[in-house]
Motif scaffolding. Structure first.
Motif, PDB file in Angstrom:
ATOM      1  N   PRO A 118       6.028  15.700  52.579  1.00  0.00           N
ATOM      2  CA  PRO A 118       5.800  16.317  53.912  1.00  0.00           C
ATOM      3  C   PRO A 118       6.901  15.591  54.824  1.00  0.00           C
ATOM      4  O   PRO A 118       7.342  16.253  55.735  1.00  0.00           O
ATOM      5  CB  PRO A 118       4.442  15.804  54.517  1.00  0.00           C
ATOM      6  N   VAL A 119       7.268  14.313  54.607  1.00  0.00           N
ATOM      7  CA  VAL A 119       8.162  13.506  55.594  1.00  0.00           C
ATOM      8  C   VAL A 119       9.684  14.464  55.255  1.00  0.00           C
ATOM      9  O   VAL A 119      10.183  14.674  56.309  1.00  0.00           O
ATOM     10  CB  VAL A 119       8.230  12.177  55.333  1.00  0.00           C
ATOM     11  N   ILE A 120       9.942  14.518  54.072  1.00  0.00           N
ATOM     12  CA  ILE A 120      11.318  15.409  54.045  1.00  0.00           C
ATOM     13  C   ILE A 120      11.184  16.765  54.735  1.00  0.00           C
ATOM     14  O   ILE A 120      12.127  17.213  55.138  1.00  0.00           O
ATOM     15  CB  ILE A 120      11.403  15.654  52.233  1.00  0.00           C
ATOM     16  N   LEU A 121      10.066  17.419  54.476  1.00  0.00           N
ATOM     17  CA  LEU A 121       9.856  18.582  55.009  1.00  0.00           C
ATOM     18  C   LEU A 121      10.112  18.845  56.468  1.00  0.00           C
ATOM     19  O   LEU A 121      10.573  19.689  57.209  1.00  0.00           O
ATOM     20  CB  LEU A 121       8.703  19.285  54.695  1.00  0.00           C
ATOM     21  N   ILE A 122       9.480  17.847  57.151  1.00  0.00           N
ATOM     22  CA  ILE A 122       9.370  17.789  58.605  1.00  0.00           C
ATOM     23  C   ILE A 122      10.924  17.397  59.119  1.00  0.00           C
ATOM     24  O   ILE A 122      11.342  17.971  59.921  1.00  0.00           O
ATOM     25  CB  ILE A 122       8.437  16.662  59.157  1.00  0.00           C
ATOM     26  N   LEU A 123      11.498  16.456  58.247  1.00  0.00           N
ATOM     27  CA  LEU A 123      13.104  16.198  58.884  1.00  0.00           C
ATOM     28  C   LEU A 123      13.810  17.265  58.592  1.00  0.00           C
ATOM     29  O   LEU A 123      14.845  17.726  59.702  1.00  0.00           O
ATOM     30  CB  LEU A 123      13.359  14.889  57.965  1.00  0.00           C
ATOM     31  N   ILE A 124      13.708  17.871  57.636  1.00  0.00           N
ATOM     32  CA  ILE A 124      14.734  18.907  57.372  1.00  0.00           C
ATOM     33  C   ILE A 124      14.346  20.143  58.114  1.00  0.00           C
ATOM     34  O   ILE A 124      15.361  20.947  58.515  1.00  0.00           O
ATOM     35  CB  ILE A 124      14.678  19.491  55.866  1.00  0.00           C
TER      36      ILE A 124
END
Length: 475
Positions: A118-124
């Motif tokens: 989820p962190v990767i998805l939020i940042l991207i």
């Protein structure tokens, strides 16, 4: 601990990093692999392309500065809203994982990758939203970078949705989750896929014309490439109308459209002239430094016991001694001359560099086809290999061949465009110099020599440019 063990430790107790999520004889990937490796592919692509375009195209560009920014439209708002909405889904997933890790109803432990994904998805999604705004300000109606990014995300979302559907149908559950958690992940996978699919569709649709510049969509003389989308450019679909007209009847002057804005002489010539003037100034500075007299100061070292122990042992002789100081010019060296090659690289090197990336990709893919054929032959001989392997090899072989064709056409398109720009700029530079020659210089250079420079020699630059990259590609 090996790298494979670290990856498996990150994915457990949910599953291993690589392997089928359910025991079925079809193409299947684990949720851990999909939420890490597959998600990082489009994320890395967007980060790299965004960085390259920001640093390379961040300076005032010819076409973008002449076109201007695109006004805020419903299409632009929809693209931004979907990117933000997908980021909110990532926030919800992260909140769900944190809540489950602190809940007493949890069966087992939460895997580390469930926090990371989820962190990767939020940042991207934050980067995607900023990229949408940046491309709008640059006047890009349908940027190819975002279209490729959303296409990669569509592959990720479809595979992820398929995996959770298989897990739900076959009754396989995570060792650390209850049945209600599986239903939650399935619903979020459906929502993600729907958002990604809509974003991909909207990225194909071109936005309206910018506020100023090339905004007259009704003028048939405007080059259709200026209004073409990314898919139209890579397939050269914007040329279809002229090709069809030429098939039906002979083309006339009325069928021709204007040059592409960046190919016009008013844009191309200043690029070379500015770079050439910079080279001339640099050469003058070097020649001035070479011809400037330099004062040589002689030092005498007073050694103590035959060695130099400290700086105190070094003494400078009196300045009024005739033998102490010398003022003499440097030995004559060959004067520096401005480099036309360097000026061309500064003016047109960016387009050739882009063409080099296309050529590199095409050369790499030329080695992929034989390896895929080798695997297909191995698949036909070994009956124990799952059937879906053959479908994957066939699809990859087709995609590899088509991608090679697209890359090679884009490479030659940019090379020939660069060649035409160089020829135009060189002819203009020679003509400008010929108009500035004094009477003495005119006696040294005949009219025929000047005409040869403008016609024959400039043509040689055009003939060389499309094949100059074979210097590194051919070996």
């Amino acid at each position: 601990m090996s790298a494979a063990d670290r990856l498996n430790a990150m994915c457990r107790p949910i599953s291993d990093f690589w392997g089928p999520a359910v025991a079925v004889d079809q193409i299947d990937l684990t949720p851990c692999f999909e939420d890490t490796a597959l998600l990082l592919i489009p994320s890395t692509f967007l980060i790299l392309l965004a960085a390259i375009q920001f640093f390379v195209e961040g300076r005032p560009a010819t076409r973008s500065s002449s076109i201007g920014h695109i006004p805020i439209t419903k299409l632009h708002v929809a693209r931004t809203f979907l990117a933000v909405l997908l980021g909110i889904v990532g926030v919800v997933n992260l909140a769900k994982i944190i809540n489950d890790s602190q809940s007493d109803r949890l069966v087992g432990e939460v895997a580390s990758y469930q926090y990371l994904s989820p962190v990767i998805l939020i940042l991207i999604m934050v980067l995607a939203s900023l990229s949408i705004q940046w491309f709008r300000n640059r006047g890009a109606r349908a940027p190819g970078t975002l279209l490729i990014f959303w296409f990669m995300m569509l592959i990720y979302g479809s595979l992820r949705l398929r995996t959770y559907v298989l897990i739900y149908i076959h009754g396989a559950v995570f060792s650390s989750s209850a049945d209600h958690a599986i239903q939650f992940y399935l619903v979020t996978a459906i929502i993600k896929f729907a958002i990604i699919l809509l974003s991909f569709i909207l990225s194909v649709v071109p936005d309206r014309s910018p506020h100023y510049g090339l905004s007259d969509d009704g003028d048939p003389r405007i080059c259709p490439e200026t209004k073409a989308t990314f898919l139209s450019k890579i397939s050269f679909w914007w040329m279809t109308k002229m090709i069809v007209s030429g098939f039906k009847r002979p083309l006339t002057d009325d069928d021709l459209f204007d040059l592409y804005p960046d190919d016009k002489s008013k844009v191309v010539v200043p690029l070379l002239l500015d770079a050439w003037d910079c080279e001339v100034r640099k050469a003058k500075r070097k020649n001035y430094k070479k011809s400037r007299p330099r004062t040589h100061v002689k030092y005498e070292a007073a050694s103590l016991n035959g060695s130099l122990d400290s700086l105190d042992n070094i003494a400078m002789l009196p300045a009024d001694a005739d033998s102490d100081t010398e003022s003499s010019p440097l030995p004559k060296k060959k004067p520096s001359k401005p480099s036309l090659f360097v000026a061309m690289v500064k003016g047109f090197g960016g387009l050739m560099l882009t063409a080099g990336f296309f050529k590199f990709g095409q050369d790499v893919l030329s080695f992929v086809g034989p390896q895929l054929l080798k695997q297909m032959i191995k698949f036909t001989k070994d009956k124990t290999i799952p059937t879906w392997h053959g479908y994957v090899y066939a699809v990859l072989l087709f995609v590899s061949a088509e991608t090679q064709s697209l890359l090679l056409h884009q490479y030659f398109h940019r090379c020939f465009r660069t060649a035409i720009r160089i020829k135009t700029a060189v002819i203009s530079a020679v003509y400008r110099k010929a108009m500035r020659l004094n009477n003495r210089s005119r006696r040294d250079s005949t009219v025929g020599e000047i005409v040869n420079l403008m016609a024959v020699d400039a043509r040689r630059f055009m003939d060389l440019t499309p094949y100059i990259q074979l210097v590194w590609s051919a070996p």
